[in-house]
Design a protein around this motif. Sequence first.
Motif, PDB file in Angstrom:
ATOM      1  N   PRO A  10       1.495 -38.422  48.171  1.00 63.64           N
ATOM      2  CA  PRO A  10       1.182 -37.353  47.218  1.00 63.64           C
ATOM      3  C   PRO A  10       0.070 -37.797  46.166  1.00 63.64           C
ATOM      4  O   PRO A  10       0.040 -39.003  45.962  1.00 63.64           O
ATOM      5  CB  PRO A  10       2.129 -37.075  46.393  1.00 63.64           C
ATOM      6  N   PRO A  11      -1.119 -37.013  45.968  1.00 59.46           N
ATOM      7  CA  PRO A  11      -2.040 -37.617  45.006  1.00 59.46           C
ATOM      8  C   PRO A  11      -1.203 -37.624  43.747  1.00 59.46           C
ATOM      9  O   PRO A  11      -0.619 -37.064  42.989  1.00 59.46           O
ATOM     10  CB  PRO A  11      -3.147 -36.537  44.981  1.00 59.46           C
ATOM     11  N   ARG A  12      -2.056 -38.777  42.902  1.00 60.46           N
ATOM     12  CA  ARG A  12      -1.722 -38.844  41.597  1.00 60.46           C
ATOM     13  C   ARG A  12      -2.169 -37.937  40.724  1.00 60.46           C
ATOM     14  O   ARG A  12      -3.533 -37.493  40.719  1.00 60.46           O
ATOM     15  CB  ARG A  12      -2.256 -40.374  41.104  1.00 60.46           C
ATOM     16  N   PRO A  13      -1.449 -36.970  39.731  1.00 58.98           N
ATOM     17  CA  PRO A  13      -1.965 -36.225  38.962  1.00 58.98           C
ATOM     18  C   PRO A  13      -2.881 -36.679  37.762  1.00 58.98           C
ATOM     19  O   PRO A  13      -2.672 -37.766  37.372  1.00 58.98           O
ATOM     20  CB  PRO A  13      -0.713 -35.350  38.439  1.00 58.98           C
ATOM     21  N   PRO A  14      -3.932 -35.858  37.563  1.00 56.59           N
ATOM     22  CA  PRO A  14      -4.687 -36.411  36.512  1.00 56.59           C
ATOM     23  C   PRO A  14      -3.980 -36.306  35.108  1.00 56.59           C
ATOM     24  O   PRO A  14      -2.931 -35.668  34.905  1.00 56.59           O
ATOM     25  CB  PRO A  14      -5.823 -35.399  36.491  1.00 56.59           C
ATOM     26  N   ASN A  15      -4.551 -37.226  34.160  1.00 58.46           N
ATOM     27  CA  ASN A  15      -4.225 -37.190  32.921  1.00 58.46           C
ATOM     28  C   ASN A  15      -4.717 -35.978  32.204  1.00 58.46           C
ATOM     29  O   ASN A  15      -6.102 -35.960  31.846  1.00 58.46           O
ATOM     30  CB  ASN A  15      -4.676 -38.575  32.136  1.00 58.46           C
ATOM     31  N   LEU A  16      -3.877 -34.823  31.629  1.00 56.80           N
ATOM     32  CA  LEU A  16      -4.679 -33.749  31.049  1.00 56.80           C
ATOM     33  C   LEU A  16      -5.392 -34.197  29.694  1.00 56.80           C
ATOM     34  O   LEU A  16      -6.351 -33.553  29.501  1.00 56.80           O
ATOM     35  CB  LEU A  16      -3.404 -32.729  30.757  1.00 56.80           C
ATOM     36  N   THR A  17      -4.771 -35.059  28.947  1.00 57.41           N
ATOM     37  CA  THR A  17      -5.492 -35.427  27.523  1.00 57.41           C
ATOM     38  C   THR A  17      -6.927 -35.786  28.015  1.00 57.41           C
ATOM     39  O   THR A  17      -7.913 -35.794  27.241  1.00 57.41           O
ATOM     40  CB  THR A  17      -4.708 -36.702  27.033  1.00 57.41           C
ATOM     41  N   ASP A  18      -7.013 -36.722  29.096  1.00 55.19           N
ATOM     42  CA  ASP A  18      -8.224 -37.294  29.300  1.00 55.19           C
ATOM     43  C   ASP A  18      -9.397 -36.304  29.710  1.00 55.19           C
ATOM     44  O   ASP A  18     -10.550 -36.280  29.576  1.00 55.19           O
ATOM     45  CB  ASP A  18      -8.193 -38.489  30.538  1.00 55.19           C
ATOM     46  N   MET A  19      -8.839 -35.179  30.125  1.00 54.38           N
ATOM     47  CA  MET A  19      -9.473 -34.013  30.618  1.00 54.38           C
ATOM     48  C   MET A  19      -9.703 -33.367  29.542  1.00 54.38           C
ATOM     49  O   MET A  19     -10.604 -31.913  29.564  1.00 54.38           O
ATOM     50  CB  MET A  19      -8.825 -33.340  31.862  1.00 54.38           C
TER      51      MET A  19
END
Length: 223
Positions: A10-19
């Motif tokens: 499974p891909p690692r989910p992105p960090n929403l804060t960083d986005m």
Amino acid sequence: MASSPSPSAPPRPPNLTDMGVDRSRPLVLVDVDEVLGLFMQGFGRFLEGRGLEFRVDRFALFQNIYRPGEDQHLAIEEGKTHFDDFFRLGCGDMEPAPGGVEALRALSQRASVVILTNAPGAGRLARARWLGRHGLDYPLVLNSGPKGPVAAGMVAQVRAPAAFIDDLIPNLDSVAESAPAVSRFQMVADPRLQPLAPTAPERHPRIDDWYDLRAAIEAAVLT
């Protein structure tokens, strides 16, 4: 509509804060192809430019590509090559789904919108440019395979309700399994595909009009 082979992990989910995503707001995860963009129409025009035909007679992708006058569809591997080329070279010509731009603009006043799309990695730049050109320059996450794990990883970072919109039942089922609290909606933008698309209304409400879909999303996550 577009899909890619499942990854081995499974891909690692992105960090929403960083986005730049506000984690205190509701989260709306939206697919692109046949949800925000008329993928089949754009892909069909691209194939015509290569002397091929795209016949919309089933809810499929590679099995709808033909050489003129032939009854057997193009070999799957050859179809995949044209698919990858479309993302790199031709997806900029895809038209937005009617009402989608306006619906997301309204939703984004009170919710965080993230684009979650399955697309070849080589097409990231072209996809981002298409989204920006049509006023859909929300944070973009490229996925490969089932969308449940990465959706669940993002939803776990917010402190508010979330919704997920996709045209494909397998992606909706994947999110239902990985993040069952998320409100899910099926949307099929191309009128030619609507009667052909598999549906499961008992699991995922299906709304093919963005005006009505916006109202349903608002009722699910903003009230």
